[in-house]
Structures are given as C-alpha cells and as structure tokens.
Motif scaffolding. Structure first.
Motif, PDB file in Angstrom:
ATOM      1  N   LYS A 135       0.829  -1.189  -0.187  1.00 22.09           N
ATOM      2  CA  LYS A 135      -0.024   0.183   0.106  1.00 22.09           C
ATOM      3  C   LYS A 135       0.787   1.275   0.022  1.00 22.09           C
ATOM      4  O   LYS A 135       0.463   2.137  -0.620  1.00 22.09           O
ATOM      5  CB  LYS A 135      -1.072  -0.188   1.243  1.00 22.09           C
ATOM      6  N   ARG A 136       2.040   1.110   0.609  1.00 22.28           N
ATOM      7  CA  ARG A 136       2.758   2.366   0.740  1.00 22.28           C
ATOM      8  C   ARG A 136       4.016   2.470  -0.526  1.00 22.28           C
ATOM      9  O   ARG A 136       4.782   3.466  -0.479  1.00 22.28           O
ATOM     10  CB  ARG A 136       3.601   2.309   2.081  1.00 22.28           C
ATOM     11  N   GLY A 137       4.083   1.435  -1.210  1.00 15.44           N
ATOM     12  CA  GLY A 137       4.964   1.499  -2.191  1.00 15.44           C
ATOM     13  C   GLY A 137       6.417   1.073  -1.721  1.00 15.44           C
ATOM     14  O   GLY A 137       7.270   1.757  -2.462  1.00 15.44           O
ATOM     15  N   LEU A 138       6.449   0.418  -0.691  1.00 19.61           N
ATOM     16  CA  LEU A 138       7.855   0.250  -0.026  1.00 19.61           C
ATOM     17  C   LEU A 138       8.172  -1.253  -0.298  1.00 19.61           C
ATOM     18  O   LEU A 138       9.599  -1.675  -0.232  1.00 19.61           O
ATOM     19  CB  LEU A 138       7.679   0.369   1.144  1.00 19.61           C
ATOM     20  N   ALA A 139       7.356  -2.076  -0.527  1.00 29.26           N
ATOM     21  CA  ALA A 139       7.783  -3.504  -0.551  1.00 29.26           C
ATOM     22  C   ALA A 139       8.330  -3.924  -1.862  1.00 29.26           C
ATOM     23  O   ALA A 139       7.818  -3.890  -2.996  1.00 29.26           O
ATOM     24  CB  ALA A 139       6.409  -4.324  -0.428  1.00 29.26           C
ATOM     25  N   PRO A 140       9.552  -4.486  -1.950  1.00 31.05           N
ATOM     26  CA  PRO A 140      10.227  -4.994  -2.948  1.00 31.05           C
ATOM     27  C   PRO A 140       9.431  -6.306  -3.916  1.00 31.05           C
ATOM     28  O   PRO A 140       8.725  -6.771  -2.949  1.00 31.05           O
ATOM     29  CB  PRO A 140      11.624  -5.577  -2.522  1.00 31.05           C
ATOM     30  N   ALA A 141       9.745  -6.549  -4.849  1.00 31.92           N
ATOM     31  CA  ALA A 141       8.970  -7.405  -5.694  1.00 31.92           C
ATOM     32  C   ALA A 141       9.259  -8.945  -5.175  1.00 31.92           C
ATOM     33  O   ALA A 141       8.174  -9.587  -5.202  1.00 31.92           O
ATOM     34  CB  ALA A 141       9.350  -7.466  -6.911  1.00 31.92           C
ATOM     35  N   SER A 142      10.455  -9.128  -4.532  1.00 30.08           N
ATOM     36  CA  SER A 142      10.633 -10.549  -4.006  1.00 30.08           C
ATOM     37  C   SER A 142       9.763 -10.585  -2.653  1.00 30.08           C
ATOM     38  O   SER A 142       9.314 -11.890  -2.740  1.00 30.08           O
ATOM     39  CB  SER A 142      12.074 -10.699  -3.787  1.00 30.08           C
ATOM     40  N   ALA A 143       9.737  -9.735  -2.008  1.00 30.98           N
ATOM     41  CA  ALA A 143       8.994  -9.580  -0.830  1.00 30.98           C
ATOM     42  C   ALA A 143       7.255  -9.908  -0.813  1.00 30.98           C
ATOM     43  O   ALA A 143       6.821 -10.934  -0.589  1.00 30.98           O
ATOM     44  CB  ALA A 143       9.003  -8.460   0.256  1.00 30.98           C
ATOM     45  N   ILE A 144       6.834  -9.398  -1.879  1.00 28.19           N
ATOM     46  CA  ILE A 144       5.619  -9.428  -2.444  1.00 28.19           C
ATOM     47  C   ILE A 144       5.141 -10.686  -3.118  1.00 28.19           C
ATOM     48  O   ILE A 144       4.387 -11.498  -2.730  1.00 28.19           O
ATOM     49  CB  ILE A 144       5.321  -8.297  -3.678  1.00 28.19           C
ATOM     50  N   ARG A 145       6.151 -11.325  -3.929  1.00 24.65           N
ATOM     51  CA  ARG A 145       6.017 -12.697  -4.446  1.00 24.65           C
ATOM     52  C   ARG A 145       5.899 -13.668  -3.414  1.00 24.65           C
ATOM     53  O   ARG A 145       4.969 -14.737  -3.206  1.00 24.65           O
ATOM     54  CB  ARG A 145       7.050 -13.204  -5.362  1.00 24.65           C
ATOM     55  N   ALA A 146       6.953 -13.541  -2.277  1.00 22.09           N
ATOM     56  CA  ALA A 146       6.975 -14.479  -1.227  1.00 22.09           C
ATOM     57  C   ALA A 146       5.629 -14.436  -0.492  1.00 22.09           C
ATOM     58  O   ALA A 146       4.973 -15.600   0.139  1.00 22.09           O
ATOM     59  CB  ALA A 146       8.300 -14.372  -0.414  1.00 22.09           C
ATOM     60  N   ALA A 147       5.081 -13.098  -0.329  1.00 17.81           N
ATOM     61  CA  ALA A 147       3.983 -13.211   0.821  1.00 17.81           C
ATOM     62  C   ALA A 147       2.647 -13.649  -0.027  1.00 17.81           C
ATOM     63  O   ALA A 147       1.964 -14.350   0.552  1.00 17.81           O
ATOM     64  CB  ALA A 147       3.918 -11.613   1.015  1.00 17.81           C
ATOM     65  N   VAL A 148       2.520 -13.499  -1.313  1.00 13.76           N
ATOM     66  CA  VAL A 148       1.366 -13.903  -1.987  1.00 13.76           C
ATOM     67  C   VAL A 148       1.474 -15.378  -2.124  1.00 13.76           C
ATOM     68  O   VAL A 148       0.436 -15.941  -1.838  1.00 13.76           O
ATOM     69  CB  VAL A 148       1.417 -12.980  -3.351  1.00 13.76           C
ATOM     70  N   ALA A 149       2.587 -16.004  -2.468  1.00 10.03           N
ATOM     71  CA  ALA A 149       2.537 -17.507  -2.450  1.00 10.03           C
ATOM     72  C   ALA A 149       2.109 -17.900  -1.132  1.00 10.03           C
ATOM     73  O   ALA A 149       1.506 -19.182  -1.163  1.00 10.03           O
ATOM     74  CB  ALA A 149       4.201 -17.721  -2.900  1.00 10.03           C
ATOM     75  N   SER A 150       2.507 -17.344   0.002  1.00 15.46           N
ATOM     76  CA  SER A 150       2.196 -17.801   1.196  1.00 15.46           C
ATOM     77  C   SER A 150       0.668 -17.749   1.462  1.00 15.46           C
ATOM     78  O   SER A 150       0.172 -18.854   1.911  1.00 15.46           O
ATOM     79  CB  SER A 150       3.123 -17.226   2.308  1.00 15.46           C
TER      80      SER A 150
END
Length: 306
Positions: free
Chosen positions: A147-162
């Motif tokens: 939401k804040r535009g701070l999360a790197p793509a790798s973190a987003i991918r890992a969180a969504v997969a989880s």
C-alpha cells in the motif's frame, strides 16, 4: 438430537455420534493489487478454520461487497481466483450474496465435516507440548508495504505465495500425529493466537525468536517503520501477558503482526514433534518450524526468548 460446541476456530454442530458440521465465515478488503490473487488469498483464508479443527471443507458461499465505481471485470477476476482455490481444495461454491459497498470486500462462508472424536480444539494444549508453526510470518508488514509502495517485488512474491497456499496439506499431516490443540494464525498475530490457545488451555507458552520463520524482506520493512495499524492494537491487548527477553520494537511488531491466511499453530506431543515436522517438510511445507513449547505457567503468560 444435536449439540453445539464453541471451543474452536469454527462453530461445531453435532448431528450424529459419528458426524459433526463445522461453520465459519471471513471476509476482508483487498490486501494485494491483483484482483485474482486477492480472491485466491481470501478464499484460502476463509477455509483455514475448518482445517485447523481437523475437518474437511465441503461447500462455501461467496460473500461480496463491491462498489459501482469499479468495472465488473475486477469482480469477475476476484470470483475466478476464489473458484480456483476452492476447486483445488475440493470445495463446491454453491451460491453467495453481494451488496454495494464503497470498498471491495470478499470472503467465504464455509461448511465442513468432521468426526466428533477427531475434532481438534484451540483450548486443549498440554504442558510440555511442542509448538509447531507451518508458515512464515510477516504478511501484514508486506501488504502494508504494498500500500505504501515500499515492498520489493521479491517480498511481494513470497507473501502472495504464502497467503495463497492452503493449510489443507498441513492439516492432513497433522491428523496422523498426537496434536492436542491447533489454531490458524490470522488477524491477532502469532502472539495473540498463541495467548488465546494458552489461556483457554490454562497453560503458558514459551517461544524462541531464533527459530521463527520470517518472510523475505519483512525485517527490512519493519526497520523502516512499515507495519499495519492492527499491530499496535494487538500489542495493546498483549500488554502484561507477554515477557520479553528481546529489546526493540521490531521484534514485538513482528510477533504481533496481523496475518492474512497464516499458517497452523499446533500444540503436539513432544515425542511426535520431530516426526510431524519431517512429515510437513516432505510434503513441501518447508517454512514449518518448532518454535517453542507449552508451559505450566498458572498465569498463562507467554515468554519470548532470543
């Protein structure tokens, strides 16, 4: 004749000596930008309570809030994502209900079955039990970072997969061992749900931060003071209920981070813990860890050790 049981993550209605129904419902606003992923995450989250209690979900209803300002293709993609997850879980979507809302909201009302003698409650942990967590924590931090535009793509991918991954396999492995209590980790964070289990079981608990599975990028986001507002509410509730051997707000905010579609937290007989953990990892649940143990503390306090 039927009876009602309330000491669990879902409601229980006993129909016969060999059959009970489990009922649960959950919905929330988007936590990711992709509508299909949002539908998948919300559906996985909604079904989790049934697996946490040792049951099998069989049917669900869509619960939808949707604004006129968004194109209907967004709603179509949300429903498609949920349908994919339910198909993967063997759950039939048999209907639903929608209302107009200023902000999209989606989830499921689900029903499952369980043998009454095989129900796993969240109130029956025993001193000496090992605590196993099946997913890494930090989804609230990452979705706030999105939401804040701070999360790197790798973190987003890992969180969504989880968040998209089902707790179905973990529940299947759990059924083969002496698991005394279980809950899924969601909005109250790891410590909130552990406190609920310990207090209901009239026990305490001890966890070891060094063993905690943590999603990629989460600690860096916390260092930038990126965390959801619910974290502080969770910490406020836990005031006086937790003793800390770790200094610094980052650790506290992580362990109180509100989770979306989090893992199962199991209290398992200590002689079964290593075998259960090995079984989980053989099934691909590689983030699972033994994170602590249940204690006999009469004050039901949780100790957080380094």
């Amino acid at each position: 004749m039927f009876g009602v049981e309330t000491r669990g993550d879902a409601g229980i209605v006993r129909l016969r000596p060999d059959l009970a129904l489990l009922f649960t419902a959950d919905f929330f606003a988007p936590v990711v930008d992709d509508p299909r992923a949002y539908g998948r995450i919300s559906a996985a989250n909604s079904l989790s309570d049934i697996w946490a209690m040792g049951g099998t979900p069989i049917a669900a209803l869509n619960l939808v809030g949707f604004p006129d300002s968004l194109p209907k293709t967004v709603l179509r993609d949300i429903l498609r994502g949920a349908s994919e997850i339910c198909a993967e879980a063997g759950v039939s979507i048999v209907g639903g209900h929608s209302v107009r809302d200023e902000e999209p909201k989606f989830g499921l009302a689900a029903v499952g079955t369980v043998h009454p003698k095989r129900v796993i409650l969240n109130s029956t942990a025993r001193p000496g039990d090992s605590l196993i967590l099946t997913k890494a924590i930090g989804t609230g931090v990452v979705t706030t970072g999105i939401k804040r535009g701070l999360a790197p793509a790798s973190a987003i991918r890992a969180a969504v997969a989880s968040m998209e991954s089902l707790n179905q396999t973990a529940a299947d492995v759990m059924s083969r061992f002496r698991v005394h209590a279980c809950t899924d980790v969601t909005g109250f964070g790891l410590l909130g749900h552990l406190h609920r289990m310990a207090h209901a079981s009239r026990c305490g608990a001890r966890i070891h931060f060094s063993t905690m599975p943590i999603l990629s990028g989460v600690m860096e986001l916390l260092q930038r003071k990126c965390y959801p507002g619910g974290t502080l509410a969770n910490l406020g509730f836990l005031e006086g209920k937790v003793s800390w051997d770790l200094d610094g707000p980052v650790y506290r905010r992580l362990l109180a981070d509100p989770q979306t579609s989090g893992g199962l937290l199991m209290a398992v007989h200590p002689r079964d813990a290593s075998k259960l953990l090995a079984g989980l990892r053989r099934k691909g649940i590689v983030q699972s860890r033994i994170i602590g143990e249940v204690t006999s503390d009469p004050r039901h306090r949780i100790q957080v050790l380094a």
